[in-house]
Write a protein that holds these residues in place. Structure first.
Motif, PDB file in Angstrom:
ATOM      1  N   ILE A   1       0.839  -1.203   0.000  1.00 43.66           N
ATOM      2  CA  ILE A   1       0.000   0.000   0.000  1.00 43.66           C
ATOM      3  C   ILE A   1       0.874   1.252   0.000  1.00 43.66           C
ATOM      4  CG2 ILE A   1      -1.655   1.359   1.326  1.00 43.66           C
ATOM      5  CD1 ILE A   1      -2.990  -1.002   0.076  1.00 43.66           C
ATOM      6  N   GLN A   2       1.869   1.281   0.851  1.00 42.64           N
ATOM      7  CA  GLN A   2       2.727   2.453   0.948  1.00 42.64           C
ATOM      8  C   GLN A   2       3.499   2.698  -0.348  1.00 42.64           C
ATOM      9  OE1 GLN A   2       5.030   1.829   4.634  1.00 42.64           O
ATOM     10  NE2 GLN A   2       3.895   3.566   5.464  1.00 42.64           N
ATOM     11  N   THR A   3       3.941   1.628  -0.980  1.00 44.68           N
ATOM     12  CA  THR A   3       4.671   1.764  -2.241  1.00 44.68           C
ATOM     13  C   THR A   3       3.763   2.262  -3.353  1.00 44.68           C
ATOM     14  OG1 THR A   3       6.171  -0.033  -1.611  1.00 44.68           O
ATOM     15  CG2 THR A   3       6.062   0.535  -3.951  1.00 44.68           C
ATOM     16  N   PHE A   4       2.536   1.770  -3.373  1.00 43.78           N
ATOM     17  CA  PHE A   4       1.605   2.137  -4.447  1.00 43.78           C
ATOM     18  C   PHE A   4       1.172   3.595  -4.330  1.00 43.78           C
ATOM     19  CE2 PHE A   4      -2.663   2.417  -6.312  1.00 43.78           C
ATOM     20  CZ  PHE A   4      -2.396   1.949  -7.595  1.00 43.78           C
ATOM     21  N   PHE A   5       0.816   4.021  -3.130  1.00 43.09           N
ATOM     22  CA  PHE A   5       0.393   5.409  -2.919  1.00 43.09           C
ATOM     23  C   PHE A   5       1.636   6.298  -2.785  1.00 43.09           C
ATOM     24  CE2 PHE A   5      -3.824   3.892  -0.947  1.00 43.09           C
ATOM     25  CZ  PHE A   5      -4.497   4.091  -2.146  1.00 43.09           C
ATOM     26  N   ASP A   6       2.170   6.713  -3.920  1.00 43.46           N
ATOM     27  CA  ASP A   6       3.359   7.557  -3.896  1.00 43.46           C
ATOM     28  C   ASP A   6       2.988   9.024  -4.070  1.00 43.46           C
ATOM     29  OD1 ASP A   6       2.752   7.864  -6.597  1.00 43.46           O
ATOM     30  OD2 ASP A   6       4.236   6.375  -7.238  1.00 43.46           O
ATOM     31  N   ASP A   7       4.006   9.864  -4.246  1.00 41.80           N
ATOM     32  CA  ASP A   7       3.796  11.309  -4.346  1.00 41.80           C
ATOM     33  C   ASP A   7       3.058  11.712  -5.620  1.00 41.80           C
ATOM     34  OD1 ASP A   7       5.099  11.609  -1.951  1.00 41.80           O
ATOM     35  OD2 ASP A   7       7.059  11.998  -2.867  1.00 41.80           O
ATOM     36  N   LYS A   8       3.008  10.814  -6.601  1.00 41.56           N
ATOM     37  CA  LYS A   8       2.351  11.144  -7.858  1.00 41.56           C
ATOM     38  C   LYS A   8       0.836  10.976  -7.788  1.00 41.56           C
ATOM     39  CE  LYS A   8       6.407   9.809 -10.582  1.00 41.56           C
ATOM     40  NZ  LYS A   8       6.938   8.893 -11.633  1.00 41.56           N
ATOM     41  N   CYS A   9       0.348  10.403  -6.700  1.00 38.22           N
ATOM     42  CA  CYS A   9      -1.096  10.194  -6.543  1.00 38.22           C
ATOM     43  C   CYS A   9      -1.775  11.500  -6.124  1.00 38.22           C
ATOM     44  CB  CYS A   9      -1.378   9.115  -5.495  1.00 38.22           C
ATOM     45  SG  CYS A   9      -0.774   7.475  -5.953  1.00 38.22           S
ATOM     46  N   GLU A  10      -2.574  12.050  -7.017  1.00 39.95           N
ATOM     47  CA  GLU A  10      -3.315  13.273  -6.705  1.00 39.95           C
ATOM     48  C   GLU A  10      -4.345  13.017  -5.608  1.00 39.95           C
ATOM     49  OE1 GLU A  10      -5.576  16.688  -9.315  1.00 39.95           O
ATOM     50  OE2 GLU A  10      -6.092  14.589  -9.716  1.00 39.95           O
ATOM     51  N   VAL A  11      -5.034  11.882  -5.713  1.00 37.81           N
ATOM     52  CA  VAL A  11      -6.020  11.451  -4.715  1.00 37.81           C
ATOM     53  C   VAL A  11      -5.876   9.945  -4.554  1.00 37.81           C
ATOM     54  CG1 VAL A  11      -8.426  11.581  -3.994  1.00 37.81           C
ATOM     55  CG2 VAL A  11      -7.583  13.180  -5.711  1.00 37.81           C
ATOM     56  N   GLN A  12      -6.022   9.438  -3.334  1.00 37.22           N
ATOM     57  CA  GLN A  12      -5.964   7.989  -3.161  1.00 37.22           C
ATOM     58  C   GLN A  12      -7.338   7.435  -2.792  1.00 37.22           C
ATOM     59  OE1 GLN A  12      -2.577   8.067  -0.443  1.00 37.22           O
ATOM     60  NE2 GLN A  12      -3.909   7.453   1.254  1.00 37.22           N
ATOM     61  N   PHE A  13      -7.738   6.467  -3.593  1.00 36.06           N
ATOM     62  CA  PHE A  13      -9.059   5.859  -3.469  1.00 36.06           C
ATOM     63  C   PHE A  13      -8.939   4.411  -3.005  1.00 36.06           C
ATOM     64  CE2 PHE A  13      -9.764   9.223  -6.566  1.00 36.06           C
ATOM     65  CZ  PHE A  13     -10.995   9.740  -6.212  1.00 36.06           C
ATOM     66  N   PHE A  14      -9.972   3.956  -2.291  1.00 38.53           N
ATOM     67  CA  PHE A  14     -10.122   2.550  -1.929  1.00 38.53           C
ATOM     68  C   PHE A  14     -11.484   2.049  -2.393  1.00 38.53           C
ATOM     69  CE2 PHE A  14      -7.075   3.852   1.383  1.00 38.53           C
ATOM     70  CZ  PHE A  14      -6.151   2.823   1.306  1.00 38.53           C
ATOM     71  N   MET A  15     -11.513   0.805  -2.821  1.00 36.59           N
ATOM     72  CA  MET A  15     -12.756   0.052  -3.015  1.00 36.59           C
ATOM     73  C   MET A  15     -12.549  -1.305  -2.369  1.00 36.59           C
ATOM     74  SD  MET A  15     -13.854   0.804  -6.985  1.00 36.59           S
ATOM     75  CE  MET A  15     -14.443   2.404  -7.532  1.00 36.59           C
ATOM     76  N   THR A  16     -13.621  -2.016  -2.095  1.00 36.88           N
ATOM     77  CA  THR A  16     -13.506  -3.398  -1.632  1.00 36.88           C
ATOM     78  C   THR A  16     -14.259  -4.306  -2.594  1.00 36.88           C
ATOM     79  OG1 THR A  16     -15.482  -3.246  -0.221  1.00 36.88           O
ATOM     80  CG2 THR A  16     -13.358  -2.728   0.799  1.00 36.88           C
ATOM     81  N   TRP A  17     -13.784  -5.546  -2.728  1.00 36.95           N
ATOM     82  CA  TRP A  17     -14.490  -6.540  -3.538  1.00 36.95           C
ATOM     83  C   TRP A  17     -14.435  -7.870  -2.811  1.00 36.95           C
ATOM     84  CZ3 TRP A  17     -17.914  -6.170  -7.163  1.00 36.95           C
ATOM     85  CH2 TRP A  17     -18.308  -7.320  -7.839  1.00 36.95           C
TER      86      TRP A  17
END
Length: 424
Positions: A133-149
């Motif tokens: 999660i920490q690696t994926f949400f980097d500084d280039k993410c304008e907004v971070q979203f979550f969904m569940t499935w």
């Protein structure tokens, strides 16, 4: 004469012996061929069994990719999230709690089934949850979203894919994590690949529930549930765990949670620490019910902490919505006006511009000029203060999108992979 008779007798005996020998040889040959055929058949079946899963997987992936690329108009615009009994595999069907039994009997059933609940397990992949999660949400993410499935990967359909499309249409530099063990797979990756190939940042990550709830009020609840000492209730436990997962993910990492039956219309970048009202009192204009299908919060927000605390303290697996929409409504009603809680309750027009019992009208094509004017007026209204439309999948999953309808226009205007879209 006697000599001739002996010769005839010898010939008959010889012929009879040859016939017997031939019969025995033929029977032996047939038996050998049959046995060989059985061996070959057995070998073939064993070989096929090794490959059948891979072939089936390829076929289902091809079918899914073809479905994603196909037109969304004139076809059942369906999703199975929330209709678990229809979409669960044979193994998952066995995890649906028994009805009409006592609490003690259900707990006993649950104890025996715990080893089959994958969501309780930690493996090498799920243990990397936090770092992924920490690696994926980097500084280039304008907004971070979550969904569940929480359903099988094969039930992830066009509606759910359209929700992602609309998200990236409005937030091209946003980042989306789908918390799902089913989609955190080769099949899931191929489903998301059309968006990844276009440069959008989306991934599926199997949630590690133990890590998510650690150092939260739900940690002891989770451990007790995992040990089989609590009643899971009659509602499939995965549905209730989805309510907890979204709260814990936002509490740990912050961001925006969206249900997969939500079409994004407007940027969320201006929102902070917000939750939406599902309904209001017409006279007082005060909200009467909130919903947890959309939530926007900073990490470690005190309201999220209260939500998680309420989940652990009042969990009831027998009442639909008790651990979801009703939970957030109870907590917000108690803490409203207290110092230390900085949040906003947005009106229904923000996320729930149409109620669940009227969503069908959004899918119907106009039959006359009055209907056409209503569609235009509704689209104009939605272009104002509405951030998105919750589609109330439990009510609308079987309704067909009709060309010229509100939904047809919204999907058409907010898609990024618009292959073969046409009115019908």
């Amino acid at each position: 004469m006697r000599t001739f008779s002996h010769k005839v007798l010898d010939y008959r005996l010889l012929s009879h012996a040859k016939t017997i020998t031939l019969c025995v040889t033929t029977i032996a040959a047939i038996f050998f061929i049959f046995s060989a055929d059985c061996v070959v058949s057995k070998f073939y079946l064993q070989s096929s069994a090794i490959e059948i899963d891979e072939v089936s997987d390829v076929l289902q992936i091809h079918s899914t990719e073809k479905t994603i690329k196909s037109t969304v108009f004139g076809l059942p615009f369906r999703s199975t999230q929330g209709e678990n009994k229809e979409v669960l595999s044979a193994n998952q069907n066995s995890l649906i709690p028994p009805f009409n039994v006592s609490e003690e009997e259900r707990i006993e059933w649950f104890r025996k089934k715990i080893p089959e609940f994958e969501i309780f397990k930690s493996n090498n992949l799920s243990k990397k949850f936090h770092s992924r999660i920490q690696t994926f949400f980097d500084d280039k993410c304008e907004v971070q979203f979550f969904m569940t499935w929480i359903s099988p990967a094969e039930s992830f359909g066009r509606r759910d894919f359209s929700a992602m499309e609309s998200l990236f249409k409005v937030h091209p530099h946003g980042c989306l994590v789908i918390l799902s063990g089913a989609l955190d797979s080769k099949r899931g990756y191929r489903m998301l690949k059309p968006l990844v190939d276009r440069g959008f940042k989306v991934t599926a990550v199997a949630p590690d529930l133990a890590s998510l709830v650690k150092n939260t009020p739900a940690e002891s609840w989770f451990n007790e549930m995992k040990s089989g000492n609590k009643d899971p209730g009659e509602i499939p436990l995965a549905q209730n765990l989805s309510n907890l997962i979204r709260l814990a993910a936002l509490f740990k990492y912050g961001g925006i949670y969206l249900d997969t039956d939500f079409i994004v219309l407007k940027s969320f970048t201006g929102l902070r620490n917000s939750i939406g009202a599902q309904s209001i009192d017409v006279a007082s204009k005060n909200w009467t019910r909130l919903n947890n299908a959309v939530m926007v919060f900073d990490s470690n927000h005190p309201l999220l902490f209260k939500f998680i605390q309420e989940f652990a303290a009042t969990f009831d697996g027998n009442k639909w919505g008790h651990n979801g929409p009703y939970l957030v409504s109870r907590v917000v009603e108690r803490v409203a006006g207290r110092p230390g809680y900085n949040f906003t309750v947005l009106p229904p027009i923000a996320f729930y511009p149409v109620d669940w019992n009227r969503i069908g009208g959004f899918f119907k094509k106009p039959e006359n000029q009055a209907d056409s004017r209503w569609v235009k007026a509704k689209l104009l209204q939605l272009s104002g203060e509405t951030y998105g439309v919750h589609l109330w999948n439990k009510q609308s999953s079987r309704i067909r999108i009709e060309g010229g309808s509100v939904m047809a226009e919204l999907i058409s205007d907010h898609c990024v992979i618009c292959t073969n879209i046409c009115n019908s």
